[in-house]
Each structure stands twice: as C-alpha cells, then as structure tokens.
Design an enzyme around this catalytic site. Sequence first.
Site, PDB file in Angstrom:
ATOM      1  N   ASP A 176      -9.174   6.427   9.033  1.00  0.00           N
ATOM      2  CA  ASP A 176     -10.082   5.351   8.607  1.00  0.00           C
ATOM      3  C   ASP A 176     -10.146   4.277   9.689  1.00  0.00           C
ATOM      4  O   ASP A 176     -11.002   3.406   9.643  1.00  0.00           O
ATOM      5  CB  ASP A 176      -9.573   4.742   7.291  1.00  0.00           C
ATOM      6  CG  ASP A 176     -10.588   3.778   6.701  1.00  0.00           C
ATOM      7  OD1 ASP A 176     -11.775   4.148   6.632  1.00  0.00           O
ATOM      8  OD2 ASP A 176     -10.209   2.647   6.338  1.00  0.00           O
TER       9      ASP A 176
ATOM     10  N   ARG B  86      -3.805   0.766  11.140  1.00  0.00           N
ATOM     11  CA  ARG B  86      -4.489   0.257  12.335  1.00  0.00           C
ATOM     12  C   ARG B  86      -4.352   1.294  13.443  1.00  0.00           C
ATOM     13  O   ARG B  86      -3.309   1.953  13.563  1.00  0.00           O
ATOM     14  CB  ARG B  86      -3.894  -1.074  12.801  1.00  0.00           C
ATOM     15  CG  ARG B  86      -4.235  -2.284  11.948  1.00  0.00           C
ATOM     16  CD  ARG B  86      -5.710  -2.673  12.010  1.00  0.00           C
ATOM     17  NE  ARG B  86      -6.020  -3.863  11.226  1.00  0.00           N
ATOM     18  CZ  ARG B  86      -6.418  -3.855   9.964  1.00  0.00           C
ATOM     19  NH1 ARG B  86      -6.556  -2.716   9.317  1.00  0.00           N
ATOM     20  NH2 ARG B  86      -6.701  -4.986   9.331  1.00  0.00           N
TER      21      ARG B  86
ATOM     22  N   HIS C 125     -13.600   2.626   8.640  1.00  0.00           N
ATOM     23  CA  HIS C 125     -12.748   1.526   8.157  1.00  0.00           C
ATOM     24  C   HIS C 125     -13.232   1.023   6.791  1.00  0.00           C
ATOM     25  O   HIS C 125     -13.637  -0.136   6.632  1.00  0.00           O
ATOM     26  CB  HIS C 125     -12.707   0.366   9.164  1.00  0.00           C
ATOM     27  CG  HIS C 125     -11.467  -0.480   8.993  1.00  0.00           C
ATOM     28  ND1 HIS C 125     -10.748  -1.000  10.030  1.00  0.00           N
ATOM     29  CD2 HIS C 125     -10.809  -0.891   7.871  1.00  0.00           C
ATOM     30  CE1 HIS C 125      -9.716  -1.687   9.575  1.00  0.00           C
ATOM     31  NE2 HIS C 125      -9.737  -1.630   8.265  1.00  0.00           N
TER      32      HIS C 125
ATOM     33  N   THR D 285      -4.742   4.903   7.707  1.00  0.00           N
ATOM     34  CA  THR D 285      -5.631   3.895   7.110  1.00  0.00           C
ATOM     35  C   THR D 285      -5.087   2.509   7.434  1.00  0.00           C
ATOM     36  O   THR D 285      -5.480   1.527   6.806  1.00  0.00           O
ATOM     37  CB  THR D 285      -5.724   4.047   5.570  1.00  0.00           C
ATOM     38  OG1 THR D 285      -4.413   3.934   5.030  1.00  0.00           O
ATOM     39  CG2 THR D 285      -6.356   5.350   5.146  1.00  0.00           C
TER      40      THR D 285
ATOM     41  N   ALA E 142     -11.483   1.886   3.755  1.00  0.00           N
ATOM     42  CA  ALA E 142     -10.473   2.104   2.715  1.00  0.00           C
ATOM     43  C   ALA E 142     -10.411   0.938   1.718  1.00  0.00           C
ATOM     44  O   ALA E 142     -10.100   1.129   0.548  1.00  0.00           O
ATOM     45  CB  ALA E 142      -9.103   2.333   3.353  1.00  0.00           C
ATOM     46  N   PHE E 143     -10.733  -0.255   2.186  1.00  0.00           N
ATOM     47  CA  PHE E 143     -10.649  -1.454   1.325  1.00  0.00           C
ATOM     48  C   PHE E 143     -11.884  -1.604   0.433  1.00  0.00           C
ATOM     49  O   PHE E 143     -11.910  -2.438  -0.461  1.00  0.00           O
ATOM     50  CB  PHE E 143     -10.576  -2.710   2.208  1.00  0.00           C
ATOM     51  CG  PHE E 143     -11.871  -2.936   2.958  1.00  0.00           C
ATOM     52  CD1 PHE E 143     -12.130  -2.249   4.125  1.00  0.00           C
ATOM     53  CD2 PHE E 143     -12.846  -3.766   2.435  1.00  0.00           C
ATOM     54  CE1 PHE E 143     -13.341  -2.404   4.779  1.00  0.00           C
ATOM     55  CE2 PHE E 143     -14.064  -3.923   3.080  1.00  0.00           C
ATOM     56  CZ  PHE E 143     -14.314  -3.240   4.259  1.00  0.00           C
TER      57      PHE E 143
ATOM     58  N   GLU F 270     -12.954   0.951  17.246  1.00  0.00           N
ATOM     59  CA  GLU F 270     -13.882   1.083  16.105  1.00  0.00           C
ATOM     60  C   GLU F 270     -14.826  -0.111  15.972  1.00  0.00           C
ATOM     61  O   GLU F 270     -15.944   0.029  15.516  1.00  0.00           O
ATOM     62  CB  GLU F 270     -13.104   1.258  14.803  1.00  0.00           C
ATOM     63  CG  GLU F 270     -12.311   0.030  14.446  1.00  0.00           C
ATOM     64  CD  GLU F 270     -11.397   0.194  13.249  1.00  0.00           C
ATOM     65  OE1 GLU F 270     -10.607   1.133  13.257  1.00  0.00           O
ATOM     66  OE2 GLU F 270     -11.469  -0.640  12.351  1.00  0.00           O
TER      67      GLU F 270
ATOM     68  N   ILE G 280       0.841  -1.205   0.000  1.00  0.00           N
ATOM     69  CA  ILE G 280       0.000   0.000   0.000  1.00  0.00           C
ATOM     70  C   ILE G 280       0.876   1.256   0.000  1.00  0.00           C
ATOM     71  O   ILE G 280       0.654   2.185  -0.774  1.00  0.00           O
ATOM     72  CB  ILE G 280      -0.970   0.003   1.204  1.00  0.00           C
ATOM     73  CG1 ILE G 280      -1.934  -1.189   1.095  1.00  0.00           C
ATOM     74  CG2 ILE G 280      -1.744   1.314   1.286  1.00  0.00           C
ATOM     75  CD1 ILE G 280      -2.772  -1.451   2.334  1.00  0.00           C
TER      76      ILE G 280
HETATM   77  P1  NAI Z   1       2.750  -4.949   3.463  1.00  0.00           P
HETATM   78  O1  NAI Z   1       3.122  -6.109   4.303  1.00  0.00           O
HETATM   79  O2  NAI Z   1       2.851  -5.068   1.984  1.00  0.00           O
HETATM   80  O3  NAI Z   1       3.588  -3.669   3.893  1.00  0.00           O
HETATM   81  C1  NAI Z   1       3.868  -3.320   5.220  1.00  0.00           C
HETATM   82  C2  NAI Z   1       5.224  -2.643   5.277  1.00  0.00           C
HETATM   83  O4  NAI Z   1       5.426  -2.233   6.625  1.00  0.00           O
HETATM   84  C3  NAI Z   1       6.378  -3.563   4.893  1.00  0.00           C
HETATM   85  O5  NAI Z   1       7.231  -2.950   3.949  1.00  0.00           O
HETATM   86  C4  NAI Z   1       7.092  -3.813   6.225  1.00  0.00           C
HETATM   87  O6  NAI Z   1       8.498  -4.017   6.096  1.00  0.00           O
HETATM   88  C5  NAI Z   1       6.774  -2.519   6.961  1.00  0.00           C
HETATM   89  N1  NAI Z   1       6.952  -2.657   8.404  1.00  0.00           N
HETATM   90  C6  NAI Z   1       6.752  -3.745   9.182  1.00  0.00           C
HETATM   91  N2  NAI Z   1       7.065  -3.480  10.462  1.00  0.00           N
HETATM   92  C7  NAI Z   1       7.478  -2.192  10.493  1.00  0.00           C
HETATM   93  C8  NAI Z   1       7.944  -1.349  11.520  1.00  0.00           C
HETATM   94  N3  NAI Z   1       8.083  -1.784  12.784  1.00  0.00           N
HETATM   95  N4  NAI Z   1       8.290  -0.086  11.196  1.00  0.00           N
HETATM   96  C9  NAI Z   1       8.190   0.361   9.918  1.00  0.00           C
HETATM   97  N5  NAI Z   1       7.756  -0.405   8.892  1.00  0.00           N
HETATM   98  C10 NAI Z   1       7.408  -1.663   9.177  1.00  0.00           C
HETATM   99  O7  NAI Z   1       1.252  -4.572   3.908  1.00  0.00           O
HETATM  100  P2  NAI Z   1       0.188  -3.720   3.106  1.00  0.00           P
HETATM  101  O8  NAI Z   1      -0.594  -4.599   2.208  1.00  0.00           O
HETATM  102  O9  NAI Z   1       0.852  -2.546   2.510  1.00  0.00           O
HETATM  103  O10 NAI Z   1      -0.801  -3.263   4.283  1.00  0.00           O
HETATM  104  C11 NAI Z   1      -0.359  -2.457   5.360  1.00  0.00           C
HETATM  105  C12 NAI Z   1      -1.430  -2.424   6.441  1.00  0.00           C
HETATM  106  O11 NAI Z   1      -2.564  -1.708   5.979  1.00  0.00           O
HETATM  107  C13 NAI Z   1      -2.002  -3.813   6.834  1.00  0.00           C
HETATM  108  O12 NAI Z   1      -1.191  -4.455   7.789  1.00  0.00           O
HETATM  109  C14 NAI Z   1      -3.368  -3.482   7.364  1.00  0.00           C
HETATM  110  O13 NAI Z   1      -3.321  -3.346   8.760  1.00  0.00           O
HETATM  111  C15 NAI Z   1      -3.705  -2.128   6.722  1.00  0.00           C
HETATM  112  N6  NAI Z   1      -4.851  -2.233   5.827  1.00  0.00           N
HETATM  113  C16 NAI Z   1      -5.936  -1.423   6.051  1.00  0.00           C
HETATM  114  C17 NAI Z   1      -7.046  -1.500   5.239  1.00  0.00           C
HETATM  115  C18 NAI Z   1      -8.235  -0.601   5.442  1.00  0.00           C
HETATM  116  O14 NAI Z   1      -9.314  -0.877   4.905  1.00  0.00           O
HETATM  117  N7  NAI Z   1      -8.115   0.487   6.180  1.00  0.00           N
HETATM  118  C19 NAI Z   1      -7.123  -2.481   4.153  1.00  0.00           C
HETATM  119  C20 NAI Z   1      -5.908  -3.253   3.964  1.00  0.00           C
HETATM  120  C21 NAI Z   1      -4.834  -3.133   4.795  1.00  0.00           C
END
Ligand code: NAI
Length: 343
Positions: A266, A242, A310, A240, A312-313, A271, A162
């Site tokens: 979001d 957690r 919530h 967006t 965004a998805f 929530e 993302i």
């Molecule tokens: P992803 O796994 O592709 O990317 C997460 C990134 O965060 C990775 O590059 C990882 O190395 C980095 N990361 C991990 N621990 C870290 C730390 N301690 N400090 C800094 N960076 C760190 O995940 P993606 O698909 O990009 O999703 C990210 C988050 O978005 C999900 O975990 C989910 O909680 C949230 N999300 C929210 C949605 C919504 O509707 N609001 C929908 C989909 C996801």
Amino acid sequence: MKKIKIAFFSIPSKEKSYLNKKFDKKKFDLYFFKEELYESTTSWKEKLSILNEIDVLSVFIYDKVDKKIIDKAKNLKLIATRSTGFNHIDVEYAKKKKISVANVPFYGENTVAEHTFALILALSRNLHKAYIRSQQSNFSLDGLRGFDLRGKVIGVIGAGSIGVHVMKIAKGFGMKVLAYDIKQNHILEELLDFKYVGLDELLSSSDIITLHCPYNEQTHHLLNMNNIKKVKRGALFINTARSGIIEPSALYHAIDSGIFSGAGLDVFEGEELLKEENQMLTKNVPLKNVEALLKRNLLLRRENVIITPHMAFDSHEAIERILDTTVENIIAFFENKNYYKVN
Ligand code: NAI
C-alpha cells in the site's frame, strides 16, 4: 476578536463540507485547497499569500511541511496533520520555531488492519488474477490455486495499535502469530496468544511478513540487503506502513529471486509523486524519483504483486474519525486543553 485562520490542504470536496459544519464561523476562517501544498503548482501564489496569514496549517501525508514552508508561514501556531504518521513534517524545526504539531494517533487500527488482510487474501487466493480473467470471460482454474491461512505463521513487525489488530484478525483465521517490537507487553502476549521473537527469527519463521512499525531513523531500511536472505523462502510480504522501512533494492531482489512469493504494497518508494504520473511533467522531479516510477511500473507488471495507492486508511468511518480528531485537536489547542501533541 480576531478570527483564527486555518488552511486545509489536500482536501476533497466531501471533507470540505463536513469540516465546514464543525467550526464556529464566528471564531474561525477556513481556507480549503484541493491540491497538495506544493510549490511549483499554478495556484502557488494564492497558497503563498494564505501561508503568510494562517494560524493553523492542516495537511495530509503528501503535503511536505519542510523548513521552507514553515519559514513562509509567519503567524503559524499549529500544524495539524490528518494522519497518524508525521514524517512529512519537519517536527524539530517546527519546535524550534515554537510551532506545535498535532496528529491523529488512533482512527483506523481496524481500518488499516482490514486492508492488510484484503491484500493477504487477494494474494493467498489469487483474487486479482481471477478478477481480470473473469472480465475476459475466462473461468478456468488454471494457475489460480491458493493456500489456506489457517495454520500459517504471520510475523508482525511493530505490535502497536494496527499490529495488534492484525494479530486479532489473524487469530480469527487460525494463524500462529509472531511479533517483533522494541517494546514488549507480556500481558498482551499471553492474552492474544502470540510470541515475541527477534527480527531474524521472525524473518526466518514467518509465512507472511507484515510491517506495522513507524518510519523513523531506527526503522529506516529495517529490512535490507543483509537480512533479506534470512526470510523464509516463498513468504508473502505486506507493507501498509511506510516504504522506507524496507530497502528498495532488497524488495526488488526478494521479489525477483522468489524470496518473497508475492507482495502487497500500500506504500511504495516515491508514491507521493507517483499518484499522478502526469504531475511528473509539471513538477521539478529529481531523476531518482523517475527511477522509482520505472521500478514501480516493473513491479506492477508482475502477477504476484498488488500495489494499492496508499489507501489502507480510506474508509468512510475512518475519514470521519480523522476529521473529528483534527477538529478537536485544533479547538483544544486554542482553548489550552489537551490534544494529540507530537512535539
Ligand atoms: P503505533 O505507534 O500504535 O505502533 C507502532 C509499533 O511499532 C509500536 O508498538 C512501537 O513500539 C513499534 N516500533 C517502534 N519502533 C520500532 C522498531 N525500531 N522496531 C520494531 N518495532 C518498533 O502505530 P500504529 O497506529 O499501529 O501505526 C503504525 C504505522 O502504520 C504508522 O506509523 C504509519 O506509518 C502507518 N500507517 C499507515 C496507514 C496507511 O494508510 N497505509 C494509515 C495509518 C498508519
């Protein structure tokens, strides 16, 4: 042959008909519940008898799959969450019980990134204020002056699927991009023309700070009362990802004191209970959650805060991708093929 029983929770009727078409009824029995997997609802007895029988439990982010639920599902083999995040599932306990967990890691990097920018643009151009005013036939420009994104610095915390999409959109707006991530990809850094920096530097240099890392032990309160002081005064804050990634008191303090000039949220503490306030009357809600509701209501009254539920998805295309991957995960699991395994 014994049919495989799957229970889907938190499933709207449109998604139910989509899923019904995707499974071979000779092999699978499907059970659908519109409501969440929550113990004290009226249909809990019905849910409980299903839990005893099912092979697969398919849930969404508000369905808390804790030890109690896992213990009740005696035949359970797979928990298939229809989300990327899986912090609503006790994955370790599931593993101990030899229950696999599957998720949907990619479905909406563009979808969530687009919503991130919907929040940024609404705040930068005061769209939410203008909308309310024009509804009241007030077309004055007073107090609606916004700011350009071009030339501004956006700080992306978590440069994964993302986060990278957010960076690409930001580049389209002519923004400068900083990223903080525990893993760095320097080819990507060069290709997309952004710069990895430490967290403190990101906080002090960004005009917009946006969260895209997962929520886990390491990211719990990653932004907190100690480092919130380092934020460039007047920055916009977008979450967006957690709610637990920012300490609630740091968020309130930053908005209250003008450290953040605005926030687009979001995700919000508590929530899951706040979706429907009247549920508070039927659920056994701890006092700290009632406190979260009050805090949200205080935040909502501010003109510089936009809260979305919530969502965004939630685009047509993303939902279809989520359901398709969930179906593929379940079928692959029973055919001993590869699926998106979490534990
Ligand atoms: P992803 O796994 O592709 O990317 C997460 C990134 O965060 C990775 O590059 C990882 O190395 C980095 N990361 C991990 N621990 C870290 C730390 N301690 N400090 C800094 N960076 C760190 O995940 P993606 O698909 O990009 O999703 C990210 C988050 O978005 C999900 O975990 C989910 O909680 C949230 N999300 C929210 C949605 C919504 O509707 N609001 C929908 C989909 C996801």
